[in-house]
Motif scaffolding. Structure first.
Motif, PDB file in Angstrom:
ATOM      1  N   THR A  45       0.843  -1.193   0.000  1.00 30.81           N
ATOM      2  CA  THR A  45       0.000   0.000   0.000  1.00 30.81           C
ATOM      3  C   THR A  45       0.879   1.244   0.000  1.00 30.81           C
ATOM      4  OG1 THR A  45      -1.770  -1.132   1.209  1.00 30.81           O
ATOM      5  CG2 THR A  45      -1.796   1.267   1.236  1.00 30.81           C
ATOM      6  N   THR A  46       0.555   2.173  -0.897  1.00 30.76           N
ATOM      7  CA  THR A  46       1.265   3.447  -0.971  1.00 30.76           C
ATOM      8  C   THR A  46       0.257   4.581  -0.932  1.00 30.76           C
ATOM      9  OG1 THR A  46       2.967   2.432  -2.368  1.00 30.76           O
ATOM     10  CG2 THR A  46       2.913   4.841  -2.275  1.00 30.76           C
ATOM     11  N   TYR A  47       0.517   5.571  -0.086  1.00 30.95           N
ATOM     12  CA  TYR A  47      -0.309   6.774   0.014  1.00 30.95           C
ATOM     13  C   TYR A  47       0.297   7.880  -0.848  1.00 30.95           C
ATOM     14  CZ  TYR A  47      -3.730   5.976   3.741  1.00 30.95           C
ATOM     15  OH  TYR A  47      -4.802   5.547   4.466  1.00 30.95           O
ATOM     16  N   TYR A  48      -0.596   8.612  -1.507  1.00 29.10           N
ATOM     17  CA  TYR A  48      -0.193   9.772  -2.294  1.00 29.10           C
ATOM     18  C   TYR A  48      -1.016  10.978  -1.859  1.00 29.10           C
ATOM     19  CZ  TYR A  48       1.822   6.185  -5.344  1.00 29.10           C
ATOM     20  OH  TYR A  48       2.532   5.114  -5.833  1.00 29.10           O
ATOM     21  N   MET A  49      -0.352  12.117  -1.673  1.00 28.39           N
ATOM     22  CA  MET A  49      -1.024  13.365  -1.306  1.00 28.39           C
ATOM     23  C   MET A  49      -0.438  14.488  -2.136  1.00 28.39           C
ATOM     24  SD  MET A  49      -1.061  12.907   2.850  1.00 28.39           S
ATOM     25  CE  MET A  49      -1.412  14.644   3.107  1.00 28.39           C
ATOM     26  N   ASP A  50      -1.316  15.190  -2.851  1.00 23.80           N
ATOM     27  CA  ASP A  50      -0.871  16.301  -3.671  1.00 23.80           C
ATOM     28  C   ASP A  50      -1.762  17.498  -3.387  1.00 23.80           C
ATOM     29  OD1 ASP A  50       0.538  17.780  -5.462  1.00 23.80           O
ATOM     30  OD2 ASP A  50      -0.139  16.713  -7.255  1.00 23.80           O
ATOM     31  N   GLY A  51      -1.199  18.691  -3.404  1.00 22.71           N
ATOM     32  CA  GLY A  51      -1.990  19.892  -3.143  1.00 22.71           C
ATOM     33  C   GLY A  51      -1.092  21.084  -2.915  1.00 22.71           C
ATOM     34  N   PRO A  68       5.009  16.495  -3.978  1.00 22.55           N
ATOM     35  CA  PRO A  68       3.884  15.790  -3.347  1.00 22.55           C
ATOM     36  C   PRO A  68       4.380  14.766  -2.327  1.00 22.55           C
ATOM     37  CG  PRO A  68       3.684  15.792  -5.748  1.00 22.55           C
ATOM     38  CD  PRO A  68       5.080  16.253  -5.423  1.00 22.55           C
ATOM     39  N   PHE A  69       3.494  14.451  -1.365  1.00 24.76           N
ATOM     40  CA  PHE A  69       3.787  13.393  -0.403  1.00 24.76           C
ATOM     41  C   PHE A  69       3.606  12.026  -1.057  1.00 24.76           C
ATOM     42  CE2 PHE A  69       2.474  16.495   3.024  1.00 24.76           C
ATOM     43  CZ  PHE A  69       3.707  16.520   3.658  1.00 24.76           C
ATOM     44  N   ALA A  70       4.432  11.077  -0.634  1.00 23.14           N
ATOM     45  CA  ALA A  70       4.239   9.665  -0.964  1.00 23.14           C
ATOM     46  C   ALA A  70       4.911   8.849   0.128  1.00 23.14           C
ATOM     47  CB  ALA A  70       4.833   9.321  -2.328  1.00 23.14           C
ATOM     48  N   PHE A  71       4.195   7.849   0.651  1.00 25.92           N
ATOM     49  CA  PHE A  71       4.795   7.043   1.707  1.00 25.92           C
ATOM     50  C   PHE A  71       4.151   5.667   1.730  1.00 25.92           C
ATOM     51  CE2 PHE A  71       1.348   9.491   3.470  1.00 25.92           C
ATOM     52  CZ  PHE A  71       0.680   8.651   4.358  1.00 25.92           C
ATOM     53  N   GLY A  72       4.929   4.696   2.156  1.00 29.97           N
ATOM     54  CA  GLY A  72       4.453   3.328   2.222  1.00 29.97           C
ATOM     55  C   GLY A  72       3.694   3.052   3.499  1.00 29.97           C
ATOM     56  N   VAL A  73       2.822   2.032   3.444  1.00 29.66           N
ATOM     57  CA  VAL A  73       2.039   1.603   4.599  1.00 29.66           C
ATOM     58  C   VAL A  73       2.047   0.084   4.665  1.00 29.66           C
ATOM     59  CG1 VAL A  73      -0.215   1.612   5.727  1.00 29.66           C
ATOM     60  CG2 VAL A  73       0.505   3.599   4.398  1.00 29.66           C
ATOM     61  N   THR A  74       2.406  -0.451   5.818  1.00 29.07           N
ATOM     62  CA  THR A  74       2.198  -1.870   6.073  1.00 29.07           C
ATOM     63  C   THR A  74       0.747  -2.036   6.483  1.00 29.07           C
ATOM     64  OG1 THR A  74       4.496  -2.131   6.799  1.00 29.07           O
ATOM     65  CG2 THR A  74       2.939  -3.870   7.406  1.00 29.07           C
ATOM     66  N   ASP A  86       8.010   9.956   3.717  1.00 34.05           N
ATOM     67  CA  ASP A  86       7.424  11.236   4.138  1.00 34.05           C
ATOM     68  C   ASP A  86       6.738  11.187   5.488  1.00 34.05           C
ATOM     69  OD1 ASP A  86       8.312  12.464   1.829  1.00 34.05           O
ATOM     70  OD2 ASP A  86       6.500  11.999   0.708  1.00 34.05           O
ATOM     71  N   PHE A  87       6.326   9.999   5.940  1.00 37.70           N
ATOM     72  CA  PHE A  87       5.743   9.853   7.275  1.00 37.70           C
ATOM     73  C   PHE A  87       6.188   8.527   7.864  1.00 37.70           C
ATOM     74  CE2 PHE A  87       2.533  12.671   5.266  1.00 37.70           C
ATOM     75  CZ  PHE A  87       2.620  13.732   6.151  1.00 37.70           C
ATOM     76  N   GLY A 106       9.325  16.300   6.541  1.00 36.40           N
ATOM     77  CA  GLY A 106       9.220  17.514   5.743  1.00 36.40           C
ATOM     78  C   GLY A 106       8.629  18.670   6.514  1.00 36.40           C
ATOM     79  N   TRP A 107       7.615  18.374   7.335  1.00 34.85           N
ATOM     80  CA  TRP A 107       6.988  19.393   8.168  1.00 34.85           C
ATOM     81  C   TRP A 107       7.703  19.561   9.511  1.00 34.85           C
ATOM     82  CZ3 TRP A 107       1.093  17.904   7.586  1.00 34.85           C
ATOM     83  CH2 TRP A 107       0.641  18.349   6.330  1.00 34.85           C
ATOM     84  N   GLN A 108       8.552  18.603   9.848  1.00 34.93           N
ATOM     85  CA  GLN A 108       9.270  18.608  11.127  1.00 34.93           C
ATOM     86  C   GLN A 108       8.302  18.656  12.306  1.00 34.93           C
ATOM     87  OE1 GLN A 108      12.960  21.226  10.970  1.00 34.93           O
ATOM     88  NE2 GLN A 108      11.874  21.952   9.158  1.00 34.93           N
ATOM     89  N   THR A 109       7.222  17.886  12.192  1.00 28.32           N
ATOM     90  CA  THR A 109       6.225  17.847  13.257  1.00 28.32           C
ATOM     91  C   THR A 109       5.815  16.413  13.564  1.00 28.32           C
ATOM     92  OG1 THR A 109       4.401  18.105  11.681  1.00 28.32           O
ATOM     93  CG2 THR A 109       5.247  20.106  12.716  1.00 28.32           C
ATOM     94  N   ASP A 110       5.466  16.192  14.815  1.00 28.89           N
ATOM     95  CA  ASP A 110       4.772  14.984  15.230  1.00 28.89           C
ATOM     96  C   ASP A 110       3.284  15.226  14.994  1.00 28.89           C
ATOM     97  OD1 ASP A 110       5.411  12.373  16.604  1.00 28.89           O
ATOM     98  OD2 ASP A 110       3.757  13.073  17.845  1.00 28.89           O
ATOM     99  N   LEU A 111       2.570  14.211  14.511  1.00 25.07           N
ATOM    100  CA  LEU A 111       1.166  14.382  14.171  1.00 25.07           C
ATOM    101  C   LEU A 111       0.303  13.349  14.884  1.00 25.07           C
ATOM    102  CD1 LEU A 111       2.948  14.692  11.251  1.00 25.07           C
ATOM    103  CD2 LEU A 111       0.720  15.526  10.525  1.00 25.07           C
TER     104      LEU A 111
END
Length: 310
Positions: A45-51, A68-74, A86-87, A106-111
């Motif tokens: 699974t791969t997440y994509y976020m664009d904006g 854009p963001f892209a990151f893998g998910v188990t 990215d996350f 990239g944002w240097q934040t915990d979410l």
């Protein structure tokens, strides 16, 4: 995993929204236009976020990225592990709601992200609280749709209403009520719970709340709530705590007079500019016994005016 998890199937497709950015005080800062999708392919699974970010105030530089963001998910219905780049972190689904904790280099934040898919299957209520260590620095929240025919209307509503503050009726008695799913900390369903919030305004800034949970979990309590701008103070007799609103979403913590504690997000979906309160609350409640999570309830509460029998 050869097949996507139940949560992954719930969020298939492209979700479009324009969440608002607020600073830690609750002050609106701008919009983030987002198209978000997740693709399950060959067991991965791969997440994509664009904006892009519009506005942002002092935080614009931090949350503006050049790609854009892209990151893998188990993928799993127990622990969804975000594997970067990215996350990095993890999320736990409870039916149609996921509570995720992760870090964005990239944002240097915990979410801490709360993502709730509503019963219509095509509306998603989203928030990401952004932290520097233990200190909140801001929050994104808003409503998404994955129905292409509703994208234009959803973006227009988020643009018009993103900065509208959360507020409950201040002059008339009212009741919000509905059926919520109840899930255990083990992420197994426990049934449904009927939640009713009765409001009795005392004056323009103070309201008595009588809250009843019945069904798979039974509890009732009364508390007097005093509003001070974006802040609310819950001043007993049965529950004590506080909350802060970031636009239409109110985030609170309540301590009862026993070992239980509650964390909440109440999102007024249909709040509009003007002098009035909305009628539809998308709610998430996390119940803690001592310091440990015990149960999660989430669903939609609708308003009816007058007393309980109205």
């Amino acid at each position: 995993m050869s097949e996507p998890s139940e949560w992954q199937r719930r969020i298939a497709g492209e979700w479009v929204g324009r969440p608002s950015l607020f600073d830690a005080t609750g002050t609106w800062q701008g919009f983030e236009d987002i198209r978000r999708s997740s693709v399950f392919e060959d067991g991965v699974t791969t997440y994509y976020m664009d904006g892009g970010l519009t506005g942002g105030g002092p935080m614009a530089g931090r949350f503006k990225l050049g790609a854009p963001f892209a990151f893998g998910v188990t993928d799993s219905d127990l622990d969804r592990v975000y594997t970067g780049p990215d996350f990095f972190g993890t999320g736990q689904p409870y039916g149609s709601f996921v509570d995720a904790h992760y870090y964005g280099p990239g944002w240097q934040t915990d979410l801490n992200t709360w993502n709730q898919v509503l019963p219509d299957g095509e509306t998603q209520v989203y928030s990401s609280a952004l932290y520097q260590g233990p200190a909140m620095i801001g929050i994104f929240n808003g409503v998404y749709t994955r129905n292409p025919e509703k994208v234009e209307a959803r973006l227009a509503q988020e643009t018009r209403c993103g900065a509208v503050p959360y507020i409950l009726p201040t002059k008339d008695t009212a009741v919000y009520g509905g059926t919520c799913e109840l899930w255990g900390a083990d992420q197994k369903p426990r049934g449904n719970v009927q939640i009713t919030i009765e409001l009795e305004p005392v004056n323009l800034l103070t309201t008595r709340h009588r809250v009843t949970w019945s069904g798979s979990l039974n509890r009732s309590y009364e508390t007097v709530v005093r509003r001070d701008g974006f802040r609310s103070l819950y001043e007993g007799p049965d529950a004590w705590g506080n909350a802060i609103a970031y636009g239409r979403a109110n985030y609170g913590t309540l301590h009862f007079t026993d070992v239980w504690k509650l964390r909440s997000r109440e999102f007024m979906i249909d709040a509009e500019p003007g002098m009035g309160a909305g009628s539809t609350l998308a709610v998430v409640y996390e119940l803690f016994e001592g310091g440990g999570l015990s149960a999660v309830a989430h669903g939609v509460l609708e308003r009816r005016t007058g007393g309980v029998e109205a």
